[in-house]
Design an enzyme around this catalytic site. Sequence first.
Site, short mmCIF file in Angstrom:
data_model
loop_
_atom_site.label_atom_id
_atom_site.label_comp_id
_atom_site.label_asym_id
_atom_site.label_seq_id
_atom_site.Cartn_x
_atom_site.Cartn_y
_atom_site.Cartn_z
N GLY A 18 0.80 -1.22 0.00
CA GLY A 18 0.00 0.00 0.00
C GLY A 18 0.83 1.27 0.00
O GLY A 18 0.44 2.28 -0.60
N ASN A 19 2.00 1.24 0.66
CA ASN A 19 2.80 2.47 0.77
C ASN A 19 3.50 2.83 -0.54
O ASN A 19 4.10 3.89 -0.64
CB ASN A 19 3.82 2.37 1.91
CG ASN A 19 4.92 1.37 1.61
OD1 ASN A 19 4.67 0.29 1.08
ND2 ASN A 19 6.14 1.73 1.94
N LYS A 136 -12.02 -10.00 7.01
CA LYS A 136 -11.25 -8.89 6.44
C LYS A 136 -12.05 -7.59 6.50
O LYS A 136 -13.06 -7.43 5.83
CB LYS A 136 -10.90 -9.24 4.99
CG LYS A 136 -10.23 -8.15 4.22
CD LYS A 136 -8.77 -8.01 4.59
CE LYS A 136 -8.14 -6.85 3.82
NZ LYS A 136 -6.81 -6.52 4.31
N LYS A 215 -3.39 -9.87 -1.33
CA LYS A 215 -2.55 -9.62 -2.50
C LYS A 215 -1.20 -10.36 -2.42
O LYS A 215 -0.62 -10.72 -3.44
CB LYS A 215 -2.33 -8.13 -2.74
CG LYS A 215 -1.35 -7.45 -1.78
CD LYS A 215 -0.16 -6.87 -2.50
CE LYS A 215 0.92 -6.34 -1.60
NZ LYS A 215 0.89 -6.42 -0.19
N LYS A 277 2.57 -12.10 4.17
CA LYS A 277 3.82 -11.92 3.40
C LYS A 277 4.74 -13.11 3.63
O LYS A 277 5.31 -13.67 2.68
CB LYS A 277 4.53 -10.63 3.79
CG LYS A 277 3.71 -9.41 3.48
CD LYS A 277 4.43 -8.13 3.81
CE LYS A 277 3.46 -6.98 3.92
NZ LYS A 277 2.54 -6.86 2.79
P1 ADP Z 1 1.29 -3.79 2.78
O1 ADP Z 1 0.38 -2.69 2.36
O2 ADP Z 1 2.67 -3.62 2.26
O3 ADP Z 1 0.74 -5.16 2.56
P2 ADP Z 1 0.86 -4.22 5.66
O4 ADP Z 1 0.45 -3.09 6.55
O5 ADP Z 1 -0.18 -5.23 5.30
O6 ADP Z 1 1.52 -3.56 4.37
O7 ADP Z 1 2.08 -5.00 6.33
C1 ADP Z 1 3.26 -4.30 6.75
C2 ADP Z 1 3.19 -3.99 8.24
O8 ADP Z 1 3.34 -5.19 9.00
C3 ADP Z 1 4.30 -3.11 8.76
O9 ADP Z 1 4.00 -1.75 8.62
C4 ADP Z 1 4.41 -3.52 10.24
O10 ADP Z 1 3.83 -2.54 11.07
C5 ADP Z 1 3.58 -4.79 10.35
N1 ADP Z 1 4.19 -5.90 11.06
C6 ADP Z 1 3.50 -6.75 11.86
N2 ADP Z 1 4.28 -7.70 12.36
C7 ADP Z 1 5.52 -7.49 11.86
C8 ADP Z 1 6.77 -8.18 12.01
N3 ADP Z 1 6.87 -9.28 12.75
N4 ADP Z 1 7.85 -7.69 11.36
C9 ADP Z 1 7.74 -6.58 10.59
N5 ADP Z 1 6.58 -5.89 10.41
C10 ADP Z 1 5.47 -6.33 11.03
MG MG Z 2 -1.03 -6.03 3.51
#
Ligand code: ADP
Ligand code: MG
Length: 314
Positions: A18-19, A136, A215, A277
């Site tokens: 998203g970023n 979700k 995604k 992820k």
């Molecule tokens: P995207 O839009 O890239 O899918 P998400 O918000 O779904 O982003 O996932 C990224 C976020 O996951 C990071 O901003 C972080 O705050 C969070 N996060 C949760 N647990 C962890 C972890 N164990 N290590 C790193 N980041 C984490």
């Molecule tokens: Mg995400």
Amino acid sequence: MGITGDKTRPILLVALGGNALIRKGESGTIEEQFRNLSVPVAQVARLSKQYRIIITHGNGPQVGSLLLQQECCPETPRLPLEILVAQTQGQIGYMIESTLDNELTEMEGEHQNLIVTVLTYVLVDKNDPGFLTPTKPIGPAFAEDHAARLSYPTVKTPRGLRRVVASPRPVTIIEKREIKRLIDMGFIVIACGGGGIPVIRHGRAFQGIDAVIDKDLASAKLAEEAGADVMIIATDVEGAAISFGGANELFVQKMSVDEGMRFLREGHFPAGSMGPKVEAALQFIKSGGNRAVICSIDSIEKAVAGNAGTEIVR
Ligand code: ADP
Ligand code: MG
């Protein structure tokens, strides 16, 4: 790269979080989204000289805006989620295409690169357990009295009550053959936006369904089905950490599939953010992929070179 492409180049799939479009604290204007996009896209433009490229992306805030617009204008017919996902595939695909075109032109003047966005359906199983307990949250947050009048179920979130939908697992990417053929012909392909348009099968026909597919999991499925060599999942942190946010937080540079599964079980990677992820990266490696790295949007090239992010190794 000519029209015939170069099948000796390895295949790189980059999943943009998203970023890539909207950074924390921004309101998400189109100007901001274009500006942000140039950071990952400039790196992908350079990588396209060595790799056949597939770009995938999220669409959470963009679908959120469309849902809010619908709420604000009850006079227009309501559009189901599958249509909104299709809309954002077009919208974001256009933005990535034109940014990529600009970056390539800046790199090499009038360039010969071919770029295409593919509307992508993703098959889900109508018996997926995700349909029994939707988890979700999507779209705007509502106060309790407003939520009580909505025609769909909601869930409590820190921001307020939000619509909740099923998030079934991706079974197969319907356009996998088209995508593979296009990258073999030398196209840079943008696909699987927002996790894909979720469809179930009725005999030989597809039917769109009100759900969202993660995604990262959809990207891993496409990476597997297109025979990608490298999958990069780019987000807003440097990689995966154990004890994230705690006193013992430890950034992981490399983890094996077994370690990754154990950390997941131990709850280090929550569902809805880092969990999918890591799961996606594990799945891609288990399915025969060479390399999977979770990294920040700023370090895509470094991660491909093996100098940034969290890499999952066999
Ligand atoms: P995207 O839009 O890239 O899918 P998400 O918000 O779904 O982003 O996932 C990224 C976020 O996951 C990071 O901003 C972080 O705050 C969070 N996060 C949760 N647990 C962890 C972890 N164990 N290590 C790193 N980041 C984490
Ligand atoms: Mg995400």
